[in-house]
Design a protein around this motif. Structure first.
Motif, PDB file in Angstrom:
ATOM      1  N   THR A  81      -5.081  27.868 -50.780  1.00 36.44           N
ATOM      2  CA  THR A  81      -6.501  28.092 -51.049  1.00 36.44           C
ATOM      3  C   THR A  81      -7.292  27.621 -49.818  1.00 36.44           C
ATOM      4  O   THR A  81      -6.752  26.894 -48.974  1.00 36.44           O
ATOM      5  CB  THR A  81      -6.973  27.274 -52.274  1.00 36.44           C
ATOM      6  N   PRO A  82      -8.565  27.999 -49.720  1.00 40.05           N
ATOM      7  CA  PRO A  82      -9.366  27.514 -48.595  1.00 40.05           C
ATOM      8  C   PRO A  82      -9.425  25.985 -48.528  1.00 40.05           C
ATOM      9  O   PRO A  82      -9.374  25.405 -47.441  1.00 40.05           O
ATOM     10  CB  PRO A  82     -10.754  28.106 -48.858  1.00 40.05           C
ATOM     11  N   LEU A  83      -9.499  25.318 -49.669  1.00 40.97           N
ATOM     12  CA  LEU A  83      -9.538  23.860 -49.685  1.00 40.97           C
ATOM     13  C   LEU A  83      -8.216  23.276 -49.194  1.00 40.97           C
ATOM     14  O   LEU A  83      -8.199  22.327 -48.397  1.00 40.97           O
ATOM     15  CB  LEU A  83      -9.864  23.337 -51.094  1.00 40.97           C
ATOM     16  N   GLU A  84      -7.108  23.835 -49.639  1.00 40.98           N
ATOM     17  CA  GLU A  84      -5.786  23.362 -49.183  1.00 40.98           C
ATOM     18  C   GLU A  84      -5.627  23.601 -47.679  1.00 40.98           C
ATOM     19  O   GLU A  84      -5.136  22.726 -46.959  1.00 40.98           O
ATOM     20  CB  GLU A  84      -4.675  24.083 -49.946  1.00 40.98           C
ATOM     21  N   ALA A  85      -6.052  24.768 -47.208  1.00 45.12           N
ATOM     22  CA  ALA A  85      -5.965  25.071 -45.774  1.00 45.12           C
ATOM     23  C   ALA A  85      -6.842  24.108 -44.970  1.00 45.12           C
ATOM     24  O   ALA A  85      -6.451  23.652 -43.893  1.00 45.12           O
ATOM     25  CB  ALA A  85      -6.374  26.516 -45.505  1.00 45.12           C
ATOM     26  N   PHE A  86      -8.018  23.780 -45.512  1.00 45.60           N
ATOM     27  CA  PHE A  86      -8.907  22.812 -44.856  1.00 45.60           C
ATOM     28  C   PHE A  86      -8.219  21.455 -44.724  1.00 45.60           C
ATOM     29  O   PHE A  86      -8.252  20.831 -43.659  1.00 45.60           O
ATOM     30  CB  PHE A  86     -10.212  22.685 -45.651  1.00 45.60           C
ATOM     31  N   ASP A  87      -7.592  20.992 -45.805  1.00 42.23           N
ATOM     32  CA  ASP A  87      -6.894  19.708 -45.761  1.00 42.23           C
ATOM     33  C   ASP A  87      -5.756  19.718 -44.748  1.00 42.23           C
ATOM     34  O   ASP A  87      -5.565  18.749 -44.007  1.00 42.23           O
ATOM     35  CB  ASP A  87      -6.352  19.338 -47.153  1.00 42.23           C
ATOM     36  N   ILE A  88      -5.020  20.809 -44.697  1.00 43.12           N
ATOM     37  CA  ILE A  88      -3.904  20.922 -43.750  1.00 43.12           C
ATOM     38  C   ILE A  88      -4.412  20.903 -42.318  1.00 43.12           C
ATOM     39  O   ILE A  88      -3.913  20.149 -41.476  1.00 43.12           O
ATOM     40  CB  ILE A  88      -3.080  22.202 -44.025  1.00 43.12           C
ATOM     41  N   VAL A  89      -5.426  21.732 -42.028  1.00 46.67           N
ATOM     42  CA  VAL A  89      -5.894  21.868 -40.647  1.00 46.67           C
ATOM     43  C   VAL A  89      -6.584  20.592 -40.145  1.00 46.67           C
ATOM     44  O   VAL A  89      -6.503  20.275 -38.962  1.00 46.67           O
ATOM     45  CB  VAL A  89      -6.785  23.118 -40.473  1.00 46.67           C
ATOM     46  N   THR A  90      -7.229  19.848 -41.032  1.00 48.82           N
ATOM     47  CA  THR A  90      -7.913  18.624 -40.588  1.00 48.82           C
ATOM     48  C   THR A  90      -7.011  17.402 -40.657  1.00 48.82           C
ATOM     49  O   THR A  90      -6.946  16.619 -39.712  1.00 48.82           O
ATOM     50  CB  THR A  90      -9.199  18.370 -41.400  1.00 48.82           C
ATOM     51  N   SER A  91      -6.314  17.218 -41.772  1.00 54.52           N
ATOM     52  CA  SER A  91      -5.504  16.008 -41.958  1.00 54.52           C
ATOM     53  C   SER A  91      -4.169  16.071 -41.220  1.00 54.52           C
ATOM     54  O   SER A  91      -3.777  15.115 -40.557  1.00 54.52           O
ATOM     55  CB  SER A  91      -5.244  15.757 -43.443  1.00 54.52           C
ATOM     56  N   GLU A  92      -3.463  17.188 -41.364  1.00 58.68           N
ATOM     57  CA  GLU A  92      -2.129  17.288 -40.774  1.00 58.68           C
ATOM     58  C   GLU A  92      -2.160  17.763 -39.313  1.00 58.68           C
ATOM     59  O   GLU A  92      -1.424  17.256 -38.478  1.00 58.68           O
ATOM     60  CB  GLU A  92      -1.258  18.233 -41.598  1.00 58.68           C
ATOM     61  N   TRP A  93      -2.998  18.755 -39.032  1.00 57.63           N
ATOM     62  CA  TRP A  93      -3.008  19.344 -37.692  1.00 57.63           C
ATOM     63  C   TRP A  93      -4.058  18.726 -36.774  1.00 57.63           C
ATOM     64  O   TRP A  93      -4.065  18.987 -35.578  1.00 57.63           O
ATOM     65  CB  TRP A  93      -3.211  20.853 -37.772  1.00 57.63           C
ATOM     66  N   GLY A  94      -4.994  17.969 -37.332  1.00 58.59           N
ATOM     67  CA  GLY A  94      -5.963  17.239 -36.521  1.00 58.59           C
ATOM     68  C   GLY A  94      -7.075  18.062 -35.888  1.00 58.59           C
ATOM     69  O   GLY A  94      -7.578  17.696 -34.821  1.00 58.59           O
ATOM     70  N   LEU A  95      -7.503  19.142 -36.542  1.00 57.81           N
ATOM     71  CA  LEU A  95      -8.595  19.944 -35.994  1.00 57.81           C
ATOM     72  C   LEU A  95      -9.907  19.153 -36.041  1.00 57.81           C
ATOM     73  O   LEU A  95     -10.240  18.549 -37.048  1.00 57.81           O
ATOM     74  CB  LEU A  95      -8.762  21.248 -36.777  1.00 57.81           C
ATOM     75  N   THR A  96     -10.619  19.159 -34.918  1.00 56.25           N
ATOM     76  CA  THR A  96     -11.912  18.474 -34.833  1.00 56.25           C
ATOM     77  C   THR A  96     -12.972  19.453 -34.343  1.00 56.25           C
ATOM     78  O   THR A  96     -12.650  20.522 -33.810  1.00 56.25           O
ATOM     79  CB  THR A  96     -11.849  17.293 -33.850  1.00 56.25           C
ATOM     80  N   ASN A  97     -14.242  19.049 -34.486  1.00 60.21           N
ATOM     81  CA  ASN A  97     -15.326  19.890 -33.984  1.00 60.21           C
ATOM     82  C   ASN A  97     -15.458  19.706 -32.470  1.00 60.21           C
ATOM     83  O   ASN A  97     -14.658  19.007 -31.851  1.00 60.21           O
ATOM     84  CB  ASN A  97     -16.640  19.594 -34.720  1.00 60.21           C
ATOM     85  N   LYS A  98     -16.485  20.289 -31.885  1.00 62.52           N
ATOM     86  CA  LYS A  98     -16.658  20.232 -30.429  1.00 62.52           C
ATOM     87  C   LYS A  98     -16.927  18.824 -29.918  1.00 62.52           C
ATOM     88  O   LYS A  98     -16.710  18.534 -28.753  1.00 62.52           O
ATOM     89  CB  LYS A  98     -17.768  21.191 -29.994  1.00 62.52           C
ATOM     90  N   ASN A  99     -17.391  17.928 -30.823  1.00 63.40           N
ATOM     91  CA  ASN A  99     -17.666  16.543 -30.437  1.00 63.40           C
ATOM     92  C   ASN A  99     -16.488  15.612 -30.694  1.00 63.40           C
ATOM     93  O   ASN A  99     -16.586  14.415 -30.464  1.00 63.40           O
ATOM     94  CB  ASN A  99     -18.898  16.023 -31.188  1.00 63.40           C
ATOM     95  N   GLY A 100     -15.397  16.154 -31.230  1.00 64.89           N
ATOM     96  CA  GLY A 100     -14.211  15.345 -31.486  1.00 64.89           C
ATOM     97  C   GLY A 100     -14.149  14.725 -32.870  1.00 64.89           C
ATOM     98  O   GLY A 100     -13.218  13.987 -33.177  1.00 64.89           O
ATOM     99  N   ALA A 101     -15.124  15.007 -33.728  1.00 63.50           N
ATOM    100  CA  ALA A 101     -15.121  14.486 -35.094  1.00 63.50           C
ATOM    101  C   ALA A 101     -14.464  15.495 -36.040  1.00 63.50           C
ATOM    102  O   ALA A 101     -14.413  16.693 -35.752  1.00 63.50           O
ATOM    103  CB  ALA A 101     -16.554  14.212 -35.551  1.00 63.50           C
TER     104      ALA A 101
END
Length: 154
Positions: A81-101
């Motif tokens: 789901t979009p929520l699961e993908a969000f958790d994976i991309v931020t928590s597991e893969w470490g995706l951050t915004n342009k400022n590093g957050a």
């Protein structure tokens, strides 16, 4: 006499400012008509002037493009789901915004509905004028529409 001179100077300055505004708007419109996004591109892309400082182009962000593409793939293939993908991309893969957050879920939802990722953009925003971008799309239009259909179902 001094008031007339002051008034003339003010008028000349206003005319100059109006000319700059008109020229800037024309330049941004021309950039859009040529397929280049005249505003900051979304996460996964960068603006690069390369050799020509006057002609900035939208290029792939080598650090974030593939992460976001894989996250989109999780959704349109029906794996998450979009929520699961969000958790994976931020928590597991470490995706951050342009400022590093860490990106917010609201930003993530904005990314999922942004047509820029399949190659089109609107300029000016909310104008109804759409342009085919020259940037490398992250998704096909069919993949993007699959994500939209999934979002509309939920």
């Amino acid at each position: 006499m001094n008031q007339k001179i002051t008034q003339s100077i003010k008028q000349a300055m206003e005319n100059q400012f109006n000319n700059i505004s008109i020229i800037t708007k024309r330049g941004l419109r021309n950039k859009a008509e040529n397929g280049w996004c005249p505003y900051s591109p979304p996460l996964g892309y960068l603006t690069d002037s390369g050799k020509n400082k006057c002609r900035k182009e939208t290029v792939i962000d080598p650090k974030k493009f593939e992460l976001i593409k894989k996250a989109f793939e999780l959704i349109y293939l029906g794996k998450n789901t979009p929520l699961e993908a969000f958790d994976i991309v931020t928590s597991e893969w470490g995706l951050t915004n342009k400022n590093g957050a860490r990106i917010s879920f609201r930003s993530w939802c904005g990314m999922l509905t942004n047509p820029f990722y399949y190659g089109e953009f609107e300029y000016p925003k909310d104008s109804g004028k759409w342009y085919k971008g020259k940037h490398n799309p992250m998704l096909t239009q069919a993949e993007f529409l699959k994500i939209q259909a999934f979002l509309n179902k939920k």
